[in-house]
Design an enzyme around this catalytic site. Structure first.
Site, PDB file in Angstrom:
ATOM      1  N   GLU A 260      43.725  38.457  43.907  1.00  0.00           N
ATOM      2  CA  GLU A 260      44.059  39.118  42.650  1.00  0.00           C
ATOM      3  C   GLU A 260      43.610  40.563  42.799  1.00  0.00           C
ATOM      4  O   GLU A 260      42.414  40.832  42.926  1.00  0.00           O
ATOM      5  CB  GLU A 260      43.368  38.468  41.457  1.00  0.00           C
ATOM      6  N   CYS A 299      41.151  43.841  34.673  1.00  0.00           N
ATOM      7  CA  CYS A 299      42.357  43.705  35.492  1.00  0.00           C
ATOM      8  C   CYS A 299      43.596  43.580  34.618  1.00  0.00           C
ATOM      9  O   CYS A 299      44.712  43.850  35.071  1.00  0.00           O
ATOM     10  CB  CYS A 299      42.229  42.500  36.415  1.00  0.00           C
TER      11      CYS A 299
END
Length: 523
Positions: A260, A299
């Site tokens: 990620e 994020c």
């Protein structure tokens, strides 16, 4: 001054030399040190293989779920301590710290509930049937059944600095319920938070030996010891992710890797939205929260704001009003709504990013002006671009309280193409009451994004914020977002398991590997 330790092979180990300093990002004072010198990484992996693997695989899903439930309670019991540490070593306000910590305990609790549910459905079975059985021959006698089984390896989790609790908790929850022991590597700038959480996990004594190990400092040659059944999950910058993914040992042994990485998340304000409507107000609230929560170090934070040209002026004015009302300062104070960035490096990188964005637009608020005499503070910064197609906005992720407004016209195809220029993302939030517009946008951007969050007047008082990662749905995205996927209920277990097709006599295959309620059609 606190020296952090790693938990290796059932014992705490302090780094013996070459330790790294930890700082209070509000005062810039050194408050601790951490390092991994002296850790035998090969022995760490072997301990997980020889002790943790058999111990976890011996437990049923319901037993693993019960352990996760106890872990969630143990971490919640030290919540106030974790909040204090998060302010000192992460620059988090009380609200930001709770967002991180409660995200960890909530995800562990969600997977504990999943474990209990699987226990009810499957009894003592330690595999997951995958769909219904399949007739393979001229009659149902020759049968096929797919199933998921735990991989007898270790999961190495390299976690990011921005969510030291939640990041560790969500990865652990999936791996441990799948029956795979974990080695958790803390992000160094906020390692004190992860270390305090690790101490709570170890002290709880609810996991079998070898199921949990914890590392502060550098990873050394840890990845060189991973083999066929092991896996690596990483959250962080795309450059580091690619470097890890290219490790020769991981490539040689086909070790599973889940990344990620970066994400230029977008918020899209639909052309039908009326100023002052419920959808309009929800848009302003969510964008302001996403820009300032954790000082924009999420994020899932909004980096690009697409607004129809006729609404840009009103939207910018209303959003600036909200952003300028956010009180910056010491995160330990109750009145503070946004603290500093987590580290000197983040402070430097964010300011450099703002400087690049200012070359293609104007700062409606914030910018490069100094905010505090000390500390890594950056004011919420909203930049209005001259054009929506300026390359830097679709290439540069500024990991802080910074977003750029991009005006668009009525061409939906051109809009989706611009959104997709981010190169693959974690989440797009879309605000519209126009069903046709919404459908067209969703189908246009879905291949490039792991999640599309839709707001309308119908859900304005119900929807959770788009920046929140929920355990029930997947988290991840293609391209620059890493190409990985986490969570998603039972889907989150699959990275740690092997799907195998079992073929044979239906009476045996269906009974042993299918669902308990799937009775065979033949004897």
């Amino acid at each position: 001054m606190q020296t952090l330790a790693s938990f290796v092979g059932g014992r705490w180990h302090e780094g013996q030399r070459d330790t790294e300093a930890l700082f209070d990002p509000t005062t810039e004072a050194e408050i601790g040190r951490c390092g991994s010198a002296g850790v035998d990484f090969g022995a760490m992996v072997q301990h997980a293989h020889s002790v943790g693997v058999p111990a976890l695989r011996a437990l049923s899903f319901s037993e693993r779920g019960a352990a996760l439930k106890a872990l969630s309670a143990a971490i919640h019991a030290v919540r106030d301590d974790l909040i204090d540490v998060s302010a000192r070593n992460g620059g988090s306000t009380r609200g930001d710290a709770k967002f991180d910590i409660d995200g960890a305990t909530g995800t562990l609790a969600a997977y504990a509930a999943l474990g209990a549910q699987l226990g009810k459905e499957l009894g003592e079975a330690r595999h997951l049937p995958d769909g219904d059985g399949i007739q393979l021959g001229r009659s149902p006698r020759f049968w096929g059944q797919h199933m998921w089984v735990s991989r007898p390896g270790v999961a190495v989790h390299i976690n990011a600095f921005n969510f030291p609790a939640w990041g560790m908790g969500e990865k652990m929850a999936c791996a441990l319920l799948a029956g795979v022991p974990v080695i958790e590597k803390a992000g160094t700038p906020s390692a004190m938070v992860a270390w305090r959480m690790a101490k709570a996990i170890v002290d709880a004594k609810v996991l079998p030996p070898g199921a949990f190990q914890f590392l502060v400092g550098k990873t050394g040659d840890l990845l060189d010891h991973l083999r066929l059944m092991d896996c690596l999950a990483f959250t962080g910058g795309s450059g580091t992710g690619l470097l890890l993914k290219g490790n020769p040992s991981l490539l040689r042994h086909n070790v599973r890797v889940n990344l990620e990485a970066d994400s230029l998340n977008a918020a899209i304000l639909g052309p039908d939205v009326e100023v002052g409507s419920d959808t309009w107000n929800l848009f302003l609230t969510n964008v302001a929260v996403d820009m300032t929560q954790k000082a924009g170090q999420k994020c899932t934070a909004v980096r690009r704001i697409f607004a129809p040209k006729h609404l840009v002026a009103d939207m910018v004015s209303a959003l600036v009003e909200r952003l300028q009302a956010v009180k910056l300062g010491d995160p330990a104070l109750a009145e503070t709504r946004m603290g500093p960035l987590a580290s000197a490096r983040q402070f430097k990188d964010v300011r450099a990013g703002i400087e690049k964005l200012l070359k293609v637009g104007r700062a409606a608020c914030g910018g490069l002006d100094k905010v505090m005499e000390r500390g890594y503070f950056v004011a919420p910064t909203l930049i209005v671009a001259e054009r929506a197609d300026v390359a830097v906005v679709h290439q540069e992720e500024v990991f802080g309280p910074v977003a750029t407004v991009l005006p668009y016209d009525g061409d939906v195809g051109a809009l989706t193409a611009l959104v997709n220029r981010g190169g693959g993302g974690l989440v797009v939030s879309l605000y519209s009451n126009d069903r046709a517009f919404t459908d067209q946008v969703v189908f246009g951007i879905a291949p490039y994004h792991g999640r599309v969050w839709i707001a309308s007047d119908r859900v304005a008082d119900q929807a959770l914020q788009p920046g929140m990662v929920l355990p029930q749905t997947v988290h991840g995205g293609p391209g620059r977002a890493g190409g990985g996927e986490e969570l998603g209920g039972a889907r989150g277990l699959q990275f740690y398991m092997q799907r195998t097709a079992v073929q044979g006599f239906q009476g045996a295959v269906a009974k042993s590997f299918g669902r308990p309620d799937s009775a065979p059609a033949t004897a």
